[in-house]
Design a protein around this motif. Structure first.
Motif, PDB file in Angstrom:
ATOM      1  N   LEU A   1      40.482  41.457  45.240  1.00  0.00           N
ATOM      2  CA  LEU A   1      39.945  42.270  44.140  1.00  0.00           C
ATOM      3  C   LEU A   1      40.835  43.480  43.873  1.00  0.00           C
ATOM      4  O   LEU A   1      41.106  43.808  42.715  1.00  0.00           O
ATOM      5  CB  LEU A   1      38.524  42.734  44.452  1.00  0.00           C
ATOM      6  N   ILE A   2      41.304  44.100  44.930  1.00  0.00           N
ATOM      7  CA  ILE A   2      42.187  45.261  44.763  1.00  0.00           C
ATOM      8  C   ILE A   2      43.464  44.851  44.039  1.00  0.00           C
ATOM      9  O   ILE A   2      43.921  45.534  43.126  1.00  0.00           O
ATOM     10  CB  ILE A   2      42.478  45.907  46.137  1.00  0.00           C
ATOM     11  N   ARG A   3      44.017  43.703  44.434  1.00  0.00           N
ATOM     12  CA  ARG A   3      45.223  43.216  43.768  1.00  0.00           C
ATOM     13  C   ARG A   3      44.956  42.911  42.292  1.00  0.00           C
ATOM     14  O   ARG A   3      45.752  43.247  41.410  1.00  0.00           O
ATOM     15  CB  ARG A   3      45.737  41.943  44.451  1.00  0.00           C
ATOM     16  N   LEU A   4      43.808  42.301  42.011  1.00  0.00           N
ATOM     17  CA  LEU A   4      43.453  41.965  40.641  1.00  0.00           C
ATOM     18  C   LEU A   4      43.286  43.215  39.782  1.00  0.00           C
ATOM     19  O   LEU A   4      43.785  43.281  38.651  1.00  0.00           O
ATOM     20  CB  LEU A   4      42.158  41.141  40.621  1.00  0.00           C
TER      21      LEU A   4
ATOM     22  N   ARG B   1      29.273  45.608  22.234  1.00  0.00           N
ATOM     23  CA  ARG B   1      29.021  44.234  21.805  1.00  0.00           C
ATOM     24  C   ARG B   1      29.168  43.260  22.962  1.00  0.00           C
ATOM     25  O   ARG B   1      28.495  42.240  23.011  1.00  0.00           O
ATOM     26  CB  ARG B   1      30.000  43.839  20.699  1.00  0.00           C
ATOM     27  N   TYR B   2      30.068  43.564  23.867  1.00  0.00           N
ATOM     28  CA  TYR B   2      30.365  42.660  24.984  1.00  0.00           C
ATOM     29  C   TYR B   2      29.734  43.143  26.286  1.00  0.00           C
ATOM     30  O   TYR B   2      30.201  42.797  27.368  1.00  0.00           O
ATOM     31  CB  TYR B   2      31.881  42.522  25.145  1.00  0.00           C
ATOM     32  N   ARG B   3      28.678  43.916  26.186  1.00  0.00           N
ATOM     33  CA  ARG B   3      28.051  44.499  27.362  1.00  0.00           C
ATOM     34  C   ARG B   3      27.568  43.421  28.333  1.00  0.00           C
ATOM     35  O   ARG B   3      27.757  43.530  29.544  1.00  0.00           O
ATOM     36  CB  ARG B   3      26.900  45.390  26.930  1.00  0.00           C
ATOM     37  N   GLY B   4      26.950  42.363  27.833  1.00  0.00           N
ATOM     38  CA  GLY B   4      26.457  41.297  28.702  1.00  0.00           C
ATOM     39  C   GLY B   4      27.580  40.622  29.472  1.00  0.00           C
ATOM     40  O   GLY B   4      27.453  40.352  30.671  1.00  0.00           O
ATOM     41  N   LEU B   5      28.688  40.364  28.769  1.00  0.00           N
ATOM     42  CA  LEU B   5      29.839  39.744  29.435  1.00  0.00           C
ATOM     43  C   LEU B   5      30.425  40.669  30.497  1.00  0.00           C
ATOM     44  O   LEU B   5      30.860  40.210  31.558  1.00  0.00           O
ATOM     45  CB  LEU B   5      30.898  39.367  28.422  1.00  0.00           C
ATOM     46  N   VAL B   6      30.444  41.964  30.209  1.00  0.00           N
ATOM     47  CA  VAL B   6      30.973  42.927  31.178  1.00  0.00           C
ATOM     48  C   VAL B   6      30.095  42.954  32.427  1.00  0.00           C
ATOM     49  O   VAL B   6      30.592  42.988  33.554  1.00  0.00           O
ATOM     50  CB  VAL B   6      31.089  44.332  30.541  1.00  0.00           C
ATOM     51  N   TYR B   7      28.765  42.911  32.235  1.00  0.00           N
ATOM     52  CA  TYR B   7      27.863  42.878  33.388  1.00  0.00           C
ATOM     53  C   TYR B   7      28.081  41.614  34.214  1.00  0.00           C
ATOM     54  O   TYR B   7      28.112  41.656  35.445  1.00  0.00           O
ATOM     55  CB  TYR B   7      26.410  42.940  32.941  1.00  0.00           C
ATOM     56  N   LEU B   8      28.229  40.494  33.534  1.00  0.00           N
ATOM     57  CA  LEU B   8      28.441  39.227  34.222  1.00  0.00           C
ATOM     58  C   LEU B   8      29.758  39.241  35.006  1.00  0.00           C
ATOM     59  O   LEU B   8      29.796  38.849  36.184  1.00  0.00           O
ATOM     60  CB  LEU B   8      28.442  38.083  33.210  1.00  0.00           C
ATOM     61  N   ALA B   9      30.826  39.708  34.368  1.00  0.00           N
ATOM     62  CA  ALA B   9      32.123  39.774  35.046  1.00  0.00           C
ATOM     63  C   ALA B   9      32.080  40.760  36.207  1.00  0.00           C
ATOM     64  O   ALA B   9      32.644  40.497  37.279  1.00  0.00           O
ATOM     65  CB  ALA B   9      33.210  40.171  34.050  1.00  0.00           C
ATOM     66  N   GLY B  10      31.403  41.883  35.999  1.00  0.00           N
ATOM     67  CA  GLY B  10      31.286  42.861  37.090  1.00  0.00           C
ATOM     68  C   GLY B  10      30.528  42.304  38.277  1.00  0.00           C
ATOM     69  O   GLY B  10      30.915  42.514  39.436  1.00  0.00           O
ATOM     70  N   GLY B  11      29.466  41.557  38.001  1.00  0.00           N
ATOM     71  CA  GLY B  11      28.722  40.926  39.096  1.00  0.00           C
ATOM     72  C   GLY B  11      29.566  39.907  39.832  1.00  0.00           C
ATOM     73  O   GLY B  11      29.537  39.833  41.069  1.00  0.00           O
ATOM     74  N   ALA B  12      30.322  39.116  39.079  1.00  0.00           N
ATOM     75  CA  ALA B  12      31.197  38.124  39.717  1.00  0.00           C
ATOM     76  C   ALA B  12      32.260  38.809  40.569  1.00  0.00           C
ATOM     77  O   ALA B  12      32.578  38.356  41.670  1.00  0.00           O
ATOM     78  CB  ALA B  12      31.845  37.253  38.651  1.00  0.00           C
ATOM     79  N   LEU B  13      32.803  39.913  40.073  1.00  0.00           N
ATOM     80  CA  LEU B  13      33.806  40.641  40.854  1.00  0.00           C
ATOM     81  C   LEU B  13      33.197  41.234  42.125  1.00  0.00           C
ATOM     82  O   LEU B  13      33.834  41.241  43.182  1.00  0.00           O
ATOM     83  CB  LEU B  13      34.435  41.749  40.012  1.00  0.00           C
ATOM     84  N   LEU B  14      31.970  41.713  42.030  1.00  0.00           N
ATOM     85  CA  LEU B  14      31.326  42.275  43.214  1.00  0.00           C
ATOM     86  C   LEU B  14      31.069  41.206  44.275  1.00  0.00           C
ATOM     87  O   LEU B  14      31.273  41.434  45.462  1.00  0.00           O
ATOM     88  CB  LEU B  14      30.016  42.964  42.838  1.00  0.00           C
ATOM     89  N   VAL B  15      30.623  40.036  43.842  1.00  0.00           N
ATOM     90  CA  VAL B  15      30.391  38.952  44.794  1.00  0.00           C
ATOM     91  C   VAL B  15      31.716  38.535  45.420  1.00  0.00           C
ATOM     92  O   VAL B  15      31.817  38.358  46.642  1.00  0.00           O
ATOM     93  CB  VAL B  15      29.703  37.749  44.098  1.00  0.00           C
ATOM     94  N   GLY B  16      32.739  38.393  44.572  1.00  0.00           N
ATOM     95  CA  GLY B  16      34.047  38.013  45.101  1.00  0.00           C
ATOM     96  C   GLY B  16      34.643  39.078  46.013  1.00  0.00           C
ATOM     97  O   GLY B  16      35.279  38.768  47.018  1.00  0.00           O
ATOM     98  N   SER B  17      34.398  40.333  45.691  1.00  0.00           N
ATOM     99  CA  SER B  17      34.977  41.406  46.510  1.00  0.00           C
ATOM    100  C   SER B  17      34.269  41.524  47.849  1.00  0.00           C
ATOM    101  O   SER B  17      34.861  41.982  48.823  1.00  0.00           O
ATOM    102  CB  SER B  17      34.916  42.730  45.774  1.00  0.00           C
ATOM    103  N   ALA B  18      33.032  41.125  47.908  1.00  0.00           N
ATOM    104  CA  ALA B  18      32.326  41.161  49.189  1.00  0.00           C
ATOM    105  C   ALA B  18      32.932  40.148  50.153  1.00  0.00           C
ATOM    106  O   ALA B  18      32.987  40.376  51.362  1.00  0.00           O
ATOM    107  CB  ALA B  18      30.846  40.875  48.978  1.00  0.00           C
TER     108      ALA B  18
END
Length: 105
Positions: free
Chosen positions: A80-83, A57-74
């Motif tokens: 990101l590791i600490r989070l 049900r929350y697949r879209g939100l998970v994709y959005l959060a994952g993308g934000a984490l990837l941008v932030g981790s770059a």
């Protein structure tokens, strides 16, 4: 007293119809066993399936959060590791607290 070889009669071979009936009954029993095991497997997997449906049900939100984490981790990989470590520890803590509450009840 010794027996002669001619005195012993060999066991009768089952007829083709008897052999076919035996094989058909064995196949039918195997089908029943498979149906019972499939039902048992579905009951055992039901909690996992329910959890997966909740996550879907929350697949879209998970994709959005994952993308934000990837941008932030770059830009800042250590944060990101600490989070992730904090999220994992928090998840484990919640799981243990839930189990403890279930044991207390």
């Amino acid at each position: 007293m010794t027996r002669r070889t001619g005195d012993l009669t060999p066991p009768a071979k089952p007829t083709r119809a008897q052999r076919k009936a035996e094989l058909l009954s064995r196949i039918e029993q195997q089908r029943i066993d498979i149906l019972v095991e499939a039902e048992r497997w579905q009951l055992a997997a039901a909690p996992l399936d329910a959890g997966w449906q909740r996550l879907k049900r929350y697949r879209g939100l998970v994709y959005l959060a994952g993308g934000a984490l990837l941008v932030g981790s770059a830009r800042h990989p250590n944060s990101l590791i600490r989070l992730v470590k904090r999220l994992a520890a928090g998840g484990l803590l919640l799981n243990r607290a839930r189990r403890l509450l279930q044991q207390v009840r």
